[in-house]
Enzyme design. Structure first.
Site, PDB file in Angstrom:
ATOM      1  N   ASP A  95      48.043  96.539 -21.990  1.00  0.00           N
ATOM      2  CA  ASP A  95      47.171  95.373 -22.123  1.00  0.00           C
ATOM      3  C   ASP A  95      46.474  95.436 -23.486  1.00  0.00           C
ATOM      4  OD1 ASP A  95      45.656  93.335 -19.838  1.00  0.00           O
ATOM      5  OD2 ASP A  95      44.709  93.607 -21.798  1.00  0.00           O
ATOM      6  N   ILE A  96      46.389  94.296 -24.163  1.00  0.00           N
ATOM      7  CA  ILE A  96      45.805  94.234 -25.502  1.00  0.00           C
ATOM      8  C   ILE A  96      44.293  94.474 -25.471  1.00  0.00           C
ATOM      9  CG2 ILE A  96      45.264  91.757 -25.591  1.00  0.00           C
ATOM     10  CD1 ILE A  96      46.755  91.718 -28.322  1.00  0.00           C
ATOM     11  N   ASN A 117      45.653  89.025 -10.452  1.00  0.00           N
ATOM     12  CA  ASN A 117      44.706  87.918 -10.570  1.00  0.00           C
ATOM     13  C   ASN A 117      45.483  86.621 -10.390  1.00  0.00           C
ATOM     14  OD1 ASN A 117      42.575  89.664 -11.178  1.00  0.00           O
ATOM     15  ND2 ASN A 117      43.019  89.608 -13.361  1.00  0.00           N
ATOM     16  N   GLY A 131      40.650  84.875 -11.576  1.00  0.00           N
ATOM     17  CA  GLY A 131      40.484  85.349 -12.945  1.00  0.00           C
ATOM     18  C   GLY A 131      41.759  85.347 -13.759  1.00  0.00           C
ATOM     19  N   GLN A 132      42.773  84.599 -13.317  1.00  0.00           N
ATOM     20  CA  GLN A 132      44.038  84.579 -14.059  1.00  0.00           C
ATOM     21  C   GLN A 132      43.887  83.765 -15.337  1.00  0.00           C
ATOM     22  OE1 GLN A 132      47.428  83.112 -11.832  1.00  0.00           O
ATOM     23  NE2 GLN A 132      48.892  83.779 -13.405  1.00  0.00           N
ATOM     24  N   HIS A 163      51.973  88.605 -13.381  1.00  0.00           N
ATOM     25  CA  HIS A 163      51.815  89.967 -13.883  1.00  0.00           C
ATOM     26  C   HIS A 163      50.949  90.767 -12.943  1.00  0.00           C
ATOM     27  CE1 HIS A 163      48.589  87.516 -15.608  1.00  0.00           C
ATOM     28  NE2 HIS A 163      47.820  88.591 -15.530  1.00  0.00           N
ATOM     29  N   LEU A 164      51.222  92.043 -12.957  1.00  0.00           N
ATOM     30  CA  LEU A 164      50.474  93.011 -12.169  1.00  0.00           C
ATOM     31  C   LEU A 164      49.715  93.888 -13.158  1.00  0.00           C
ATOM     32  CD1 LEU A 164      52.350  95.234  -9.596  1.00  0.00           C
ATOM     33  CD2 LEU A 164      51.137  96.246 -11.508  1.00  0.00           C
ATOM     34  N   HIS A 165      48.423  94.103 -12.918  1.00  0.00           N
ATOM     35  CA  HIS A 165      47.662  95.056 -13.710  1.00  0.00           C
ATOM     36  C   HIS A 165      47.746  96.420 -13.023  1.00  0.00           C
ATOM     37  CE1 HIS A 165      45.134  92.072 -16.085  1.00  0.00           C
ATOM     38  NE2 HIS A 165      45.511  91.296 -15.091  1.00  0.00           N
TER      39      HIS A 165
HETATM   40  P1  5GP Z   1      44.888  87.869 -16.363  1.00  0.00           P
HETATM   41  O1  5GP Z   1      43.483  87.591 -16.773  1.00  0.00           O
HETATM   42  O2  5GP Z   1      45.740  86.626 -16.486  1.00  0.00           O
HETATM   43  O3  5GP Z   1      45.028  88.521 -15.023  1.00  0.00           O
HETATM   44  O4  5GP Z   1      45.423  88.954 -17.357  1.00  0.00           O
HETATM   45  C1  5GP Z   1      45.993  88.664 -18.587  1.00  0.00           C
HETATM   46  C2  5GP Z   1      45.922  89.933 -19.381  1.00  0.00           C
HETATM   47  O5  5GP Z   1      46.789  89.802 -20.464  1.00  0.00           O
HETATM   48  C3  5GP Z   1      44.531  90.230 -19.936  1.00  0.00           C
HETATM   49  O6  5GP Z   1      44.092  91.480 -19.458  1.00  0.00           O
HETATM   50  C4  5GP Z   1      44.743  90.200 -21.452  1.00  0.00           C
HETATM   51  O7  5GP Z   1      44.003  91.201 -22.116  1.00  0.00           O
HETATM   52  C5  5GP Z   1      46.231  90.425 -21.584  1.00  0.00           C
HETATM   53  N1  5GP Z   1      46.838  89.777 -22.717  1.00  0.00           N
HETATM   54  C6  5GP Z   1      46.685  88.478 -23.103  1.00  0.00           C
HETATM   55  N2  5GP Z   1      47.438  88.215 -24.186  1.00  0.00           N
HETATM   56  C7  5GP Z   1      48.094  89.376 -24.481  1.00  0.00           C
HETATM   57  C8  5GP Z   1      49.031  89.735 -25.505  1.00  0.00           C
HETATM   58  O8  5GP Z   1      49.429  88.941 -26.360  1.00  0.00           O
HETATM   59  N3  5GP Z   1      49.480  91.017 -25.497  1.00  0.00           N
HETATM   60  C9  5GP Z   1      49.078  91.922 -24.565  1.00  0.00           C
HETATM   61  N4  5GP Z   1      49.580  93.164 -24.653  1.00  0.00           N
HETATM   62  N5  5GP Z   1      48.206  91.627 -23.592  1.00  0.00           N
HETATM   63  C10 5GP Z   1      47.713  90.362 -23.545  1.00  0.00           C
END
Ligand code: 5GP
Ligand code: ZN
Length: 112
Positions: A30-31, A85, A91-92, A98-100
């Protein structure tokens, strides 16, 4: 999907720190990590969210992939958290399923 950031990561069109991939899934860092280990696991083909995923077998394989990845990255025994999420209240922010996979520190409960 052409404007989806995670489709682009899966296709190698934008860079990411990829830690594992097979024919169906890609795992990358994750970035904006929320834990010492914070990986995202995605299916390589576009599915918008858990609500849109109609393939129960794929979901099971995604979970097993994450479980194996937890072992391989050294967080399996101490423990970890898996999060999907989903939609605004969940919080998506990226609408590609995707799975964290979070670990490397004790998690708190309830989540924010
Ligand atoms: P969400 O909030 O949708 O559950 O999670 C999206 C996740 O993707 C966030 O934790 C965010 O930091 C990560 N993310 C968003 N854009 C990028 C990207 O371009 N590269 C990477 N590696 N992670 C990303
Ligand atoms: Zn996508």
């Amino acid at each position: 999907m052409s404007d989806c950031v995670f489709c682009k990561i899966a296709a190698g069109e934008i860079p990411a720190a990829i830690v594992k991939r097979d024919g169906r899934f890609v795992a990358f860092r994750d970035i904006n990590p929320q834990a010492p280990t914070h990986l995202l696991v995605i299916p390589t083909h576009h599915v918008a969210s858990l609500n849109q995923s109609k393939d129960a077998a794929l979901l099971g394989e995604l979970l097993a992939f994450a479980r194996d990845l937890a072992q391989e990255t050294g967080i399996g025994e101490r423990g970890y958290r898996v999060v999907f999420n989903t939609n605004p209240d969940g919080g998506q922010t990226v609408f590609h399923l995707h799975l964290h996979l979070l670990g490397g520190r004790p998690m708190t409960w309830p989540p924010g």
